[in-house]
Scaffold this motif. Structure first.
Motif, PDB file in Angstrom:
ATOM      1  N   ASP A 133       0.810  -1.210   0.000  1.00  0.00           N
ATOM      2  CA  ASP A 133       0.000   0.000   0.000  1.00  0.00           C
ATOM      3  C   ASP A 133       0.847   1.265   0.000  1.00  0.00           C
ATOM      4  N   ARG A 163     -14.612  -5.712   3.144  1.00  0.00           N
ATOM      5  CA  ARG A 163     -13.504  -4.790   2.912  1.00  0.00           C
ATOM      6  C   ARG A 163     -12.923  -4.941   1.515  1.00  0.00           C
ATOM      7  N   THR A 164     -12.894  -6.198   1.031  1.00  0.00           N
ATOM      8  CA  THR A 164     -12.388  -6.448  -0.313  1.00  0.00           C
ATOM      9  C   THR A 164     -13.290  -5.804  -1.359  1.00  0.00           C
ATOM     10  N   GLU A 220     -11.790  -0.496   7.776  1.00  0.00           N
ATOM     11  CA  GLU A 220     -10.918  -0.321   6.623  1.00  0.00           C
ATOM     12  C   GLU A 220     -10.674   1.160   6.409  1.00  0.00           C
ATOM     13  N   ARG A 221      -9.545   1.489   5.770  1.00  0.00           N
ATOM     14  CA  ARG A 221      -9.232   2.885   5.495  1.00  0.00           C
ATOM     15  C   ARG A 221      -8.350   2.974   4.262  1.00  0.00           C
ATOM     16  N   VAL A 222      -8.392   4.131   3.627  1.00  0.00           N
ATOM     17  CA  VAL A 222      -7.455   4.471   2.559  1.00  0.00           C
ATOM     18  C   VAL A 222      -6.935   5.865   2.894  1.00  0.00           C
ATOM     19  N   LYS A 282     -12.827  -1.730  -0.880  1.00  0.00           N
ATOM     20  CA  LYS A 282     -11.520  -1.088  -0.997  1.00  0.00           C
ATOM     21  C   LYS A 282     -11.290  -0.384  -2.347  1.00  0.00           C
ATOM     22  N   MET A 301     -13.162   2.814  -2.313  1.00  0.00           N
ATOM     23  CA  MET A 301     -12.573   3.741  -1.357  1.00  0.00           C
ATOM     24  C   MET A 301     -11.331   4.410  -1.949  1.00  0.00           C
ATOM     25  N   ILE A 302     -10.537   3.638  -2.675  1.00  0.00           N
ATOM     26  CA  ILE A 302      -9.354   4.213  -3.331  1.00  0.00           C
ATOM     27  C   ILE A 302      -9.784   5.247  -4.364  1.00  0.00           C
TER      28      ILE A 302
END
Length: 266
Positions: free
Chosen positions: A64, A89-90, A121-123, A93, A96-97
Motif C-alpha cells: 500500500d 472490505r475487499t 478499513e481505510r485508505v 476497498k 474507497m481508493i
C-alpha cells in the motif's frame, strides 16, 4: 541430475519461505512492513523482499501507499472458491481508493458494534497533514458523523435509551452532550442523507459520512475525514456515489466481515 535436484530443492525452499512470510503477515493482522516480516521470519531483508515482490507480481500480495504489505485479490478469489463468500472490505476497498483519489483525503469504512463505531478499513490521503483512523479503533456513536446515521436507523426511542445508558461522554468540547441537541442533529443528518462531525471526536477534524446498505446484520458507513478547514460539501455527491458503488458490488454476493475478536457471516 545433481543440478536438477539442486534446483528442485531451491524451489521448495522458496515455497517454504513464502509460507513463513505469509504466516507472519497473518499474525500481524494482515498488514506489515518488510522490516517486520524479515525480523519475524529470520530472513535477510533482501531475500524477503525478492520473495514478496514475486508474490506481489502474481497478485498474492499488494503493497500500500504506506509501504505495508497486505494480502491481494488472488487470495480472495481462492477463498471465494472454497467458501463462496467475500469480505466486505475487499468489495469496498477499490471504491474507497477511487473516492480518496477524487478528494485527496482519508476515506474510512466503519460498522456499528453495540454503542460504538468500529473502523474496519481505510485508505489514507497522500497529504502530509492528514487524518488517520487506526483499523480496529472505536468511538462512541454520538461523537462521529457515521454514528449519527447509524443511530437514526434505530429510531428516536433507541437514541433516547442510548443517551440515558451512556451519559453521552464527551471526547472534545464540541461533542453533543444533551439528548435534545443530539436528536436534532441526527434528524437533520437523516433528512439530508449525509452527516457531519464538527470536531466532536477530535479537535481540528471534520468528517462527512453516509450509510452503506449491506446484507450484514449491523449498520455500515463510509466517511471522509479531513482537517476541518479543508472539508468541503462538494464531496457529498462523490461520497454518496461511492456508497452506491459499494452497494452495487455487494449485490448477489455472500458477504462476510472478519476482524480480530469477531466474525459475522450472512
Amino acid at each position: 541430475m545433481k543440478n536438477s535436484a539442486s534446483n528442485s530443492l531451491s524451489s521448495v525452499q522458496v515455497i517454504d519461505r513464502l509460507t513463513f512470510l505469509l504466516d507472519a503477515l497473518a499474525k500481524e493482522g494482515g498488514r506489515a512492513s518488510l522490516k517486520v516480516l524479515a525480523a519475524i521470519t529470520g530472513l535477510a531483508p533482501s531475500t524477503a523482499f525478492r520473495i514478496l515482490a514475486t508474490a506481489q507480481n502474481n497478485g498474492m500480495l499488494v503493497r500500500d501507499e504506506a509501504g505495508l504489505y497486505r494480502f491481494g485479490e488472488r487470495f480472495t478469489e481462492w477463498s471465494r472458491l472454497t467458501y463462496g463468500k467475500i469480505d466486505l472490505r475487499t468489495i469496498a476497498k477499490p471504491v474507497m481508493i477511487w473516492l480518496r483519489d477524487q478528494v485527496n483525503e482519508t476515506v474510512n469504512l466503519s460498522v456499528q458494534q453495540r454503542d460504538e463505531v468500529v473502523y474496519v478499513e481505510r485508505v489514507l490521503s497522500a497529504r502530509m497533514m492528514r487524518v488517520e483512523q487506526i483499523i480496529g479503533s472505536r468511538a462512541p456513536l454520538h461523537t462521529t458523523a457515521v454514528g449519527k446515521l447509524m443511530m437514526a436507523e434505530q429510531g428516536k426511542a433507541w437514541v433516547q435509551t442510548y443517551a440515558a445508558r451512556t451519559g453521552l461522554p464527551a471526547l472534545t468540547e464540541h461533542t453533543l452532550r444533551d439528548y435534545a441537541s443530539l436528536w436534532e442533529n441526527i434528524e437533520k443528518s437523516q433528512k439530508d442523507g449525509v452527516a457531519r462531525d464538527d470536531e466532536e471526536a477530535e479537535i481540528g477534524v471534520g468528517c462527512l459520512a453516509v450509510l452503506v446498505r449491506t446484507p450484514l446484520p449491523y449498520h455500515c458507513g463510509l466517511s471522509i475525514s479531513a482537517p476541518l478547514n479543508r472539508r468541503s460539501d462538494d464531496w457529498i455527491s462523490l461520497l454518496q456515489d461511492a456508497a452506491r458503488r459499494i452497494e452495487k458490488r455487494i449485490q448477489g454476493e455472500s458477504v462476510v466481515l472478519s476482524l480480530e475478536n469477531f466474525t459475522v457471516d450472512v
